[in-house]
Design an enzyme around this catalytic site. Structure first.
Site, short mmCIF file in Angstrom:
data_model
loop_
_atom_site.label_atom_id
_atom_site.label_comp_id
_atom_site.label_asym_id
_atom_site.label_seq_id
_atom_site.Cartn_x
_atom_site.Cartn_y
_atom_site.Cartn_z
N CYS A 56 0.81 -1.22 0.00
CA CYS A 56 0.00 0.00 0.00
C CYS A 56 0.84 1.27 0.00
CB CYS A 56 -0.96 -0.02 1.19
SG CYS A 56 -1.91 -1.54 1.28
N HIS B 63 -3.14 7.50 6.21
CA HIS B 63 -3.33 6.17 5.61
C HIS B 63 -4.75 5.69 5.93
CE1 HIS B 63 -2.14 2.51 3.72
NE2 HIS B 63 -2.32 1.78 4.81
N GLU C 112 -1.36 5.05 13.63
CA GLU C 112 -1.02 6.26 12.89
C GLU C 112 -1.30 7.51 13.71
OE1 GLU C 112 -1.61 8.34 8.50
OE2 GLU C 112 -2.92 6.68 9.09
N LYS D 148 -10.01 7.45 2.12
CA LYS D 148 -10.40 6.05 1.93
C LYS D 148 -11.84 5.81 2.40
CE LYS D 148 -5.86 3.75 2.22
NZ LYS D 148 -4.96 4.91 2.49
N HIS E 56 -9.92 1.40 -0.21
CA HIS E 56 -8.47 1.28 -0.19
C HIS E 56 -7.99 0.77 -1.54
CE1 HIS E 56 -4.46 0.78 0.94
NE2 HIS E 56 -4.57 0.05 2.05
N PHE F 199 1.67 -3.61 3.95
CA PHE F 199 2.03 -4.91 4.51
C PHE F 199 3.54 -5.11 4.36
CE2 PHE F 199 -2.17 -7.55 4.07
CZ PHE F 199 -2.79 -6.71 4.97
#
Length: 417
Positions: A166, A306, A317, A338, A343, A402
């Site tokens: 991502c 994010h 975050e 998002k 996403h 990830f």
């Protein structure tokens, strides 16, 4: 004597998103708090834990690309080629008058050709190896969108793909930025694309317990920072930027959207899928981006987070933001677009960078929709549900993937000519 680095600006943007197939439509949808989530139409979801996603609406590849070429591209590649074409057109560059070896492409994908993989694996299982398409491999690999953008536009400069889950397209922009700073090219096309809404992808993310299962109310399923969030909503699409030096843009009278002030990357070195609970990798990326930009934390006005709508990710975050910005964290606005786009995985970073750029242009913070009951552990201004007008000089964009891959970009309001 140290190397004097070029100042780099954005002069073209292109976007295909679940809430709009152009930059203008994308921005209008953000301002109207439009959700792109709806029941999946690409396959039968009867046996799936999640039955919805953020698909591209009213998209027909052959409206942009000739049918023969489109048939030889996985959707992720189609999206990337089209977004790059939009960005190049928007930039006003006359490619025919430029040395082609001085225009490059860095365009990534977190997963690559999942649609063709799904199709050809079933073809192999049902009909045998001789019936696998000769285009299978070149349609599958995640670098082929960068290759197609280069081939179709005659761009012969640096050309490659990034693949960092991502954080992929943030790293694409970062690499293009550094290539230009070092004088290795004069113009760069950069971004990312993803088309992950396939049976294998949805099944895999379901097995990992990563996706929301709010099947009875898809449009309200992506709800970053809300106490009732239960996972992310899968999206698809692409974004692309044209970058060049400030000197070049001013010389040719180009429209300048924003300047890239600072970039940084880091790793959590913690877990395959979970962020570090204290957000130490995110903190490192933000601190280093601020250092490169040469600004203090209080200069940042807006952070496009994010913000995936996962319980662990949102908290980590926010913890990192509070450590990086101290008391100023309570004076800036954050939001997660998002909540509207879903996403977009490898394309998320560039699409959300475009949201930052347009926020700078319009001096408006896009909202976080579906935030009805703020998680009590989150006490920042998440810009819930409605846009907010405010002075924005600097906007920051975070992306985490990830594997613990982190990226951070800082955009500055376009300099006056």
């Amino acid at each position: 004597m140290g190397l004097e680095l070029n100042r780099i600006v954005v002069t073209g943007i292109g976007v295909l998103s679940p809430i709009g197939l152009s930059a203008g439509d994308f921005w209008n949808a953000l301002m109207n708090g439009k959700s792109g989530a709806a029941p999946i139409t690409y396959f039968d979801t009867t046996d799936f834990a999640t039955t919805f996603a953020c698909e591209l609406k009213n998209f027909k590849a052959d409206e942009y690309i000739d049918r023969k070429s489109a048939d030889r591209m996985d959707p992720y590649c189609q999206y990337g080629v089209i977004a790059a074409g939009q960005a190049l057109k928007d930039s006003g560059l006359d490619i025919s008058s430029i040395d082609p070896t001085r225009i490059g492409v860095v365009h990534g994908s977190g997963i690559g050709g999942m649609t063709i993989y799904d199709q050809q694996f079933r073809n192999y299982m049902e009909r045998g190896p001789r019936r696998v398409s000769p285009f299978f491999i070149p349609m599958l690999i995640p670098d082929i969108a960068a290759g197609q953008i280069s081939i179709r536009n005659g761009l012969m400069g640096p050309n490659y793909a990034t693949a960092s889950a991502c954080a992929t397209s943030l790293h694409s922009i970062m690499d293009a930025f550094m290539i230009l700073q070092m004088g290795m090219a004069d113009y760069m096309v950069c971004g990312g694309s993803e088309a992950p809404i396939t049976q294998m992808s949805v099944a895999g993310f379901n097995s990992a317990k990563a996706l929301s299962t709010r099947n009875d109310d898809p449009s309200r399923a992506s709800r970053p920072y809300d106490i009732d969030r239960d996972g992310f909503v899968m999206g698809e699409g692409a974004g692309s930027l044209v970058l060049e030096t400030l000197e070049s843009a001013l010389k040719r009278g180009a429209k300048i959207y924003a300047e890239i002030a600072g970039v940084a990357a880091s790793a959590d070195a913690h877990h395959l899928t979970a962020p570090h609970p204290e957000g130490i990798g995110a903190l490192s990326a933000m601190n280093n981006a601020l250092k490169m930009a040469g600004i203090t934390p209080d200069k940042i006005d807006y952070i496009n987070t994010h913000g995936t709508s996962t319980p662990l990710g949102d908290l980590a975050e926010v913890a990192a933001i509070k450590k990086a910005f101290g008391e100023h964290a309570y004076k800036l606005n954050i939001s997660s677009t998002k909540s509207m786009t879903g996403h977009l995985l490898g394309a998320a970073g560039v699409v959300e960078s475009i949201a930052c750029i347009l926020a700078l242009q319009n001096q408006v913070v896009p909202p976080t929709i579906n935030c009805d009951n703020l998680d009590p552990h989150i006490d920042l201004d998440v810009t819930p549900n409605t846009p907010k007008e405010r002075r924005i000089e600097y906007a920051l964009n975070n992306g985490f993937g990830f594997g613990g891959h982190n990226g951070c970009l800082i955009f500055r309001k376009a300099p006056e000519a």
